[in-house]
Scaffold this active site. Structure first.
Site, PDB file in Angstrom:
ATOM      1  N   LYS A 188      51.196  21.270  82.058  1.00 20.73           N
ATOM      2  CA  LYS A 188      50.068  22.094  82.521  1.00 20.73           C
ATOM      3  C   LYS A 188      50.658  23.346  83.157  1.00 20.73           C
ATOM      4  CE  LYS A 188      46.078  22.150  85.578  1.00 20.73           C
ATOM      5  NZ  LYS A 188      45.163  21.372  86.399  1.00 20.73           N
ATOM      6  N   ARG A 198      37.527  27.125  88.107  1.00 17.42           N
ATOM      7  CA  ARG A 198      37.674  26.948  89.553  1.00 17.42           C
ATOM      8  C   ARG A 198      36.383  27.272  90.288  1.00 17.42           C
ATOM      9  NH1 ARG A 198      43.811  29.301  90.011  1.00 17.42           N
ATOM     10  NH2 ARG A 198      44.748  27.572  88.866  1.00 17.42           N
ATOM     11  N   ARG A 210      48.812  28.170  92.373  1.00 19.27           N
ATOM     12  CA  ARG A 210      49.319  26.839  92.037  1.00 19.27           C
ATOM     13  C   ARG A 210      50.709  26.882  91.397  1.00 19.27           C
ATOM     14  NH1 ARG A 210      44.545  24.431  93.168  1.00 19.27           N
ATOM     15  NH2 ARG A 210      42.701  24.751  91.862  1.00 19.27           N
ATOM     16  N   GLU A 226      59.084  17.618  81.028  1.00 16.99           N
ATOM     17  CA  GLU A 226      57.911  17.102  81.759  1.00 16.99           C
ATOM     18  C   GLU A 226      57.229  15.990  80.963  1.00 16.99           C
ATOM     19  OE1 GLU A 226      56.222  17.511  84.544  1.00 16.99           O
ATOM     20  OE2 GLU A 226      56.819  19.392  85.479  1.00 16.99           O
ATOM     21  N   LYS A 241      48.145  22.189  78.260  1.00 20.87           N
ATOM     22  CA  LYS A 241      47.040  22.986  78.796  1.00 20.87           C
ATOM     23  C   LYS A 241      47.565  24.288  79.381  1.00 20.87           C
ATOM     24  CE  LYS A 241      43.664  22.544  82.449  1.00 20.87           C
ATOM     25  NZ  LYS A 241      43.116  21.666  83.452  1.00 20.87           N
ATOM     26  N   SER A 267      38.661  26.896  80.257  1.00 22.03           N
ATOM     27  CA  SER A 267      37.464  27.701  80.528  1.00 22.03           C
ATOM     28  C   SER A 267      37.636  29.185  80.195  1.00 22.03           C
ATOM     29  CB  SER A 267      37.056  27.531  81.988  1.00 22.03           C
ATOM     30  OG  SER A 267      38.120  27.883  82.849  1.00 22.03           O
TER      31      SER A 267
HETATM   32  C1  PBG Z   1      42.248  20.882  88.479  1.00 27.13           C
HETATM   33  C2  PBG Z   1      41.955  21.337  87.095  1.00 27.13           C
HETATM   34  C3  PBG Z   1      41.862  22.656  86.650  1.00 27.13           C
HETATM   35  C4  PBG Z   1      41.450  22.603  85.321  1.00 27.13           C
HETATM   36  C5  PBG Z   1      41.325  21.263  84.982  1.00 27.13           C
HETATM   37  N1  PBG Z   1      41.669  20.489  86.084  1.00 27.13           N
HETATM   38  C6  PBG Z   1      42.026  23.904  87.391  1.00 27.13           C
HETATM   39  C7  PBG Z   1      43.353  24.219  87.950  1.00 27.13           C
HETATM   40  O1  PBG Z   1      44.352  23.544  87.732  1.00 27.13           O
HETATM   41  O2  PBG Z   1      43.374  25.207  88.699  1.00 27.13           O
HETATM   42  C8  PBG Z   1      41.169  23.803  84.467  1.00 27.13           C
HETATM   43  C9  PBG Z   1      40.252  23.562  83.298  1.00 27.13           C
HETATM   44  C10 PBG Z   1      39.672  24.784  82.687  1.00 27.13           C
HETATM   45  O3  PBG Z   1      40.011  25.934  83.027  1.00 27.13           O
HETATM   46  O4  PBG Z   1      38.807  24.619  81.817  1.00 27.13           O
HETATM   47  N2  PBG Z   1      43.397  20.201  88.712  1.00 27.13           N
END
Ligand code: PBG
Length: 316
Positions: A188, A198, A210, A226, A241, A267
């Protein structure tokens, strides 16, 4: 005499011929629908940062699922958006996810339920940890167990703490939930494409970002490390992701590992395409082109907010 070159165009003359030579086909089974659950009743509120995506209470979610499941949807990924930011709510049996799973399962016993395991919607500062890595892993294991108890088929840790798959697997096995699978967000990346999510999940970090736990997008070898680590700790499936800018990672992971590879079309990617569609002549084709590219790269399944668009737009 035939010319000394191959006649590729003969494979493209019309649709039936193109179909014969086609290598990648999308199926309804390829898709996982991400859903944002809120507490309450009769709630179906469009999320302003992700047009076409809704906050649902469990009753309205069931209603919306009817059509999709009838048309073949096999899997959903649940996120919860609590009103109060209390970490204990993340693993409480009265939490939103824990209360909603039996309601969904009652209507759709065969629908696969995947749950997001993270605390960023429950922490005051919106971060995915409580400071200490291993302490966070213990909390994540408690969350995963509470989801398994409620009936989740798969738990999906999305926090990027080190060792969390180990903690979660151990906890599940100790409590006889050997059959609850782990889909780990193994690679990720710290991505700007999460912005709209968010807002939807109310988890924008109050300070910093993050990048101290999610991966640097310049790295690819590290992603394989990972993934290997998560598999050695007990991950059954792995997630990459975001998806669209990370197809190289999807392709490499598919070649290198036996475990199913899931790609998350996040998203910001969804929003980018949605916005371009309003100016486009042939919208569904753009969605299909993007999703096909993710599958062609090697994804076994795709998490995408486009599920209602594609299910309603096509007959499978
Ligand atoms: C939280 C999480 C996030 C997403 C999925 N789980 C946001 C982040 O890590 O800041 C993002 C999903 C998306 O953007 O559709 N741990």
């Amino acid at each position: 005499m035939s010319k000394p070159f191959k006649r590729f165009r003969s494979h493209r003359v019309d649709e039936p011929t193109r179909e014969k030579y086609r290598e990648t086909f999308l199926k309804v089974d390829d898709f996982i629908w991400p859903v944002f659950l809120v507490d309450g009743k009769d709630i179906s509120r469009e999320i302003s940062s992700i047009p076409g995506v809704y906050h649902y209470s469990s009753d309205t979610l069931v209603h919306s699922l009817n059509d999709l499941v009838c048309n073949g949807l096999k899997s959903i990924l649940l996120f919860s958006v609590p009103e109060e930011k209390k970490i204990e709510q993340a693993y409480s049996e009265n939490g939103i996810i824990q209360k909603s799973i039996p309601i969904i399962k009652k209507e759709f016993p065969d629908l696969e339920i995947i749950t997001d395991v993270c605390i960023c919607s429950f922490t005051e500062d919106g971060h995915c940890h409580v400071g200490d890595n291993d302490k966070t892993c213990e909390i994540l294991a408690d969350i995963a167990l509470s989801h398994a108890r409620a009936g989740a088929n798969i738990v999906a840790p999305s926090d990027m703490m080190d060792g969390r798959v180990y903690y979660i697997k151990k906890k599940l096995i100790e409590n006889n939930y050997d059959d609850t699978l782990i889909l780990s967000y193994a690679a990720k990346y710290a991505s700007r494409f999460y912005g709209p999510f968010r807002e939807a999940a109310n988890c924008t970090p109050a300070n910093g970002d993050r990048r101290t736990y999610q991966m640097d997008y310049c790295n690819s070898t590290e992603a394989m490390e990972e993934i290997a680590a998560d598999i050695s700790e007990g991950a059954d499936q792995i997630m990459i992701k975001p998806a669209m800018c990370y197809l190289d990672i999807v392709a490499k992971a598919k070649i290198k590992f036996e475990e199913p590879v899931v790609a998350y079309n996040v998203s910001g990617e969804y929003l980018m395409i949605k916005e371009s569609i309003s100016n486009s002549i042939n919208p569904p084709n753009i969605i299909l082109e993007v999703l096909t590219s993710i599958k062609r790269a090697g994804a076994d399944r795709i998490v995408t907010y486009f599920v209602p668009d594609i299910i309603k737009g096509f007959l499978w």
